[in-house]
Design an enzyme around this catalytic site. Structure first.
Site, PDB file in Angstrom:
ATOM      1  N   TYR A   1      -2.034  -1.422  15.410  1.00 49.26           N
ATOM      2  CA  TYR A   1      -1.811  -0.035  14.970  1.00 49.26           C
ATOM      3  C   TYR A   1      -2.480   0.964  15.928  1.00 49.26           C
ATOM      4  O   TYR A   1      -1.896   1.985  16.287  1.00 49.26           O
ATOM      5  CB  TYR A   1      -2.369   0.095  13.552  1.00 49.26           C
ATOM      6  CG  TYR A   1      -2.152   1.416  12.862  1.00 49.26           C
ATOM      7  CD1 TYR A   1      -0.918   1.732  12.303  1.00 49.26           C
ATOM      8  CD2 TYR A   1      -3.190   2.334  12.732  1.00 49.26           C
ATOM      9  CE1 TYR A   1      -0.732   2.947  11.642  1.00 49.26           C
ATOM     10  CE2 TYR A   1      -3.016   3.535  12.077  1.00 49.26           C
ATOM     11  CZ  TYR A   1      -1.774   3.837  11.526  1.00 49.26           C
ATOM     12  OH  TYR A   1      -1.605   5.027  10.869  1.00 49.26           O
TER      13      TYR A   1
ATOM     14  N   LYS B  96      -0.615   3.813  18.015  1.00 45.54           N
ATOM     15  CA  LYS B  96      -0.917   5.231  17.800  1.00 45.54           C
ATOM     16  C   LYS B  96      -1.456   5.895  19.068  1.00 45.54           C
ATOM     17  O   LYS B  96      -1.270   7.099  19.278  1.00 45.54           O
ATOM     18  CB  LYS B  96      -1.888   5.392  16.623  1.00 45.54           C
ATOM     19  CG  LYS B  96      -1.266   5.059  15.273  1.00 45.54           C
ATOM     20  CD  LYS B  96       0.046   5.794  15.046  1.00 45.54           C
ATOM     21  CE  LYS B  96       0.450   5.887  13.592  1.00 45.54           C
ATOM     22  NZ  LYS B  96       1.787   6.514  13.412  1.00 45.54           N
TER      23      LYS B  96
HETATM   24  P1  NAP Z   1       3.327   5.419   3.704  1.00 51.42           P
HETATM   25  O1  NAP Z   1       2.882   6.045   2.435  1.00 51.42           O
HETATM   26  O2  NAP Z   1       3.201   3.952   3.846  1.00 51.42           O
HETATM   27  O3  NAP Z   1       4.830   5.884   3.996  1.00 51.42           O
HETATM   28  C1  NAP Z   1       5.502   5.442   5.138  1.00 51.42           C
HETATM   29  C2  NAP Z   1       6.986   5.484   4.887  1.00 51.42           C
HETATM   30  O4  NAP Z   1       7.648   4.979   6.069  1.00 51.42           O
HETATM   31  C3  NAP Z   1       7.410   4.583   3.722  1.00 51.42           C
HETATM   32  O5  NAP Z   1       8.319   5.264   2.889  1.00 51.42           O
HETATM   33  C4  NAP Z   1       8.066   3.412   4.438  1.00 51.42           C
HETATM   34  O6  NAP Z   1       9.098   2.774   3.704  1.00 51.42           O
HETATM   35  C5  NAP Z   1       8.668   4.093   5.651  1.00 51.42           C
HETATM   36  N1  NAP Z   1       9.044   3.106   6.672  1.00 51.42           N
HETATM   37  C6  NAP Z   1       8.373   1.976   7.016  1.00 51.42           C
HETATM   38  N2  NAP Z   1       9.035   1.305   7.956  1.00 51.42           N
HETATM   39  C7  NAP Z   1      10.169   2.012   8.204  1.00 51.42           C
HETATM   40  C8  NAP Z   1      11.265   1.821   9.072  1.00 51.42           C
HETATM   41  N3  NAP Z   1      11.355   0.755   9.885  1.00 51.42           N
HETATM   42  N4  NAP Z   1      12.267   2.742   9.081  1.00 51.42           N
HETATM   43  C9  NAP Z   1      12.208   3.814   8.262  1.00 51.42           C
HETATM   44  N5  NAP Z   1      11.189   4.053   7.410  1.00 51.42           N
HETATM   45  C10 NAP Z   1      10.182   3.153   7.380  1.00 51.42           C
HETATM   46  O7  NAP Z   1       2.541   6.052   4.946  1.00 51.42           O
HETATM   47  P2  NAP Z   1       1.775   7.450   5.129  1.00 51.42           P
HETATM   48  O8  NAP Z   1       0.356   7.215   4.820  1.00 51.42           O
HETATM   49  O9  NAP Z   1       2.519   8.550   4.457  1.00 51.42           O
HETATM   50  O10 NAP Z   1       1.872   7.579   6.713  1.00 51.42           O
HETATM   51  C11 NAP Z   1       2.865   8.347   7.375  1.00 51.42           C
HETATM   52  C12 NAP Z   1       2.566   8.347   8.866  1.00 51.42           C
HETATM   53  O11 NAP Z   1       1.264   8.888   9.089  1.00 51.42           O
HETATM   54  C13 NAP Z   1       2.565   6.956   9.493  1.00 51.42           C
HETATM   55  O12 NAP Z   1       3.083   7.010  10.797  1.00 51.42           O
HETATM   56  C14 NAP Z   1       1.093   6.608   9.519  1.00 51.42           C
HETATM   57  O13 NAP Z   1       0.807   5.639  10.488  1.00 51.42           O
HETATM   58  C15 NAP Z   1       0.477   7.957   9.802  1.00 51.42           C
HETATM   59  N6  NAP Z   1      -0.926   8.070   9.394  1.00 51.42           N
HETATM   60  C16 NAP Z   1      -1.295   7.955   8.083  1.00 51.42           C
HETATM   61  C17 NAP Z   1      -2.644   8.076   7.751  1.00 51.42           C
HETATM   62  C18 NAP Z   1      -3.144   7.992   6.323  1.00 51.42           C
HETATM   63  O14 NAP Z   1      -4.357   8.071   6.117  1.00 51.42           O
HETATM   64  N7  NAP Z   1      -2.297   7.846   5.329  1.00 51.42           N
HETATM   65  C19 NAP Z   1      -3.595   8.271   8.742  1.00 51.42           C
HETATM   66  C20 NAP Z   1      -3.186   8.378  10.058  1.00 51.42           C
HETATM   67  C21 NAP Z   1      -1.835   8.274  10.376  1.00 51.42           C
HETATM   68  P3  NAP Z   1       8.747   1.494   2.789  1.00 51.42           P
HETATM   69  O15 NAP Z   1       8.134   2.067   1.569  1.00 51.42           O
HETATM   70  O16 NAP Z   1      10.067   0.861   2.541  1.00 51.42           O
HETATM   71  O17 NAP Z   1       7.820   0.634   3.592  1.00 51.42           O
END
Ligand code: NAP
Length: 248
Positions: free
Chosen positions: A149, A153
């Site tokens: 990851y 990133k």
């Molecule tokens: P999340 O709640 O896990 O949501 C991610 C979404 O992406 C889910 O709906 C997932 O679908 C979808 N997804 C996964 N694989 C996919 C694919 N191949 N094609 C299309 N959609 C897909 O994540 P989040 O926390 O909101 O994170 C959003 C972004 O911010 C990500 O890039 C993450 O790495 C980044 N981020 C998050 C955090 C944090 O603290 N939350 C911190 C830093 C960066 P499914 O439900 O079917 O898997």
């Protein structure tokens, strides 16, 4: 009306971003792995009087990405904003990390952002305007158990700077946001894997931040809105940490 694509918009940061961009007056294509996962976000946007469509698309598959972008342009007549937000985690210490866990994380974050940006830029270059916002992470600087990851990133930041150079002459701004600890289902997954309660995990994380609180999806959506709005028209090739003050 301008048009946006937000990937991974069925929940978490993507859902908040899709709603915020709709509140800003844009038509929004809500993209997630399965079309049924987009229903809630689309309904929430429509309830607020906004315009949205739901599209099922695996961002790591070129044909599905091409189809999703074409469908958006067919429905809305243009494409102004792309938010590469879809993401997954497959955390493990290096010695236990499988090749599949490495490949899958690279495929969704890096290949996904590449395929979506390549498909979107055709329309943006034609219009001579557009904004691309990529989701990086504080993990880009290294995080135990996240070699895959963190590498993806960090890669997103180099990808962002390169697209900014290549697409700038066409009036397209490309930036990334690196969130810290944002309360979403992704964080719930991490707490479960670590065997700690969500409340303890959240409280521990908050103690390590200047602001002593963890972030919300709306904290990130607001910055995406800024990067897609008129006040950021001279900002490109930047990575913005949105992390409540990450004490290293
Ligand atoms: P999340 O709640 O896990 O949501 C991610 C979404 O992406 C889910 O709906 C997932 O679908 C979808 N997804 C996964 N694989 C996919 C694919 N191949 N094609 C299309 N959609 C897909 O994540 P989040 O926390 O909101 O994170 C959003 C972004 O911010 C990500 O890039 C993450 O790495 C980044 N981020 C998050 C955090 C944090 O603290 N939350 C911190 C830093 C960066 P499914 O439900 O079917 O898997």
């Amino acid at each position: 009306m301008r048009a946006a694509i937000v990937t991974g918009a069925g929940r978490g940061i993507g859902a908040a971003t899709a709603k915020r961009l709709a509140d800003d007056g844009n038509a929004v294509a809500v993209v997630d792995l399965r079309v049924e996962d987009t229903t809630e976000t689309v309904a929430a946007i429509e309830e607020r009087g906004g315009k949205a469509i739901g599209i099922g698309c695996d961002v790591s598959k070129a044909d599905q990405v091409e189809a999703a972008v074409e469908r958006t342009v067919q429905e809305f007549g243009r494409l102004d904003f792309l938010v590469n937000n879809a993401g997954i985690i497959r955390d493990n210490m290096l010695f236990k990390m499988s090749e599949d866990d490495w490949d899958l994380v690279m495929a969704v974050h890096l290949r996904g952002a590449f395929l979506c940006s390549r498909a979107a830029q055709k329309h943006m270059v034609g219009q001579k305007s557009g904004r691309i916002v990529n989701l990086s992470s504080t993990s880009a600087v290294g995080n135990r158990g996240q070699a895959n990851y963190a590498a993806a990133k960090a890669g997103i930041q180099g990808f962002t700077k390169t697209l900014a150079i290549e697409l700038g002459p066409y009036g397209i701004n490309v930036n990334s946001i690196a969130p810290g600890f944002i309360m979403t289902p992704m964080i719930e997954q991490t707490a479960e894997r670590m065997g700690v309660s969500l409340e303890d995990f959240k409280a521990g994380a908050a103690q390590g931040l200047h602001l002593r609180r963890t972030g919300t999806p709306e904290d990130i959506a607001g910055v995406v809105s800024f990067l897609c709005g008129p006040d950021s028209s001279f900002i490109t090739g930047q990575n913005i940490y949105v992390d409540g003050g990450y004490r290293l």
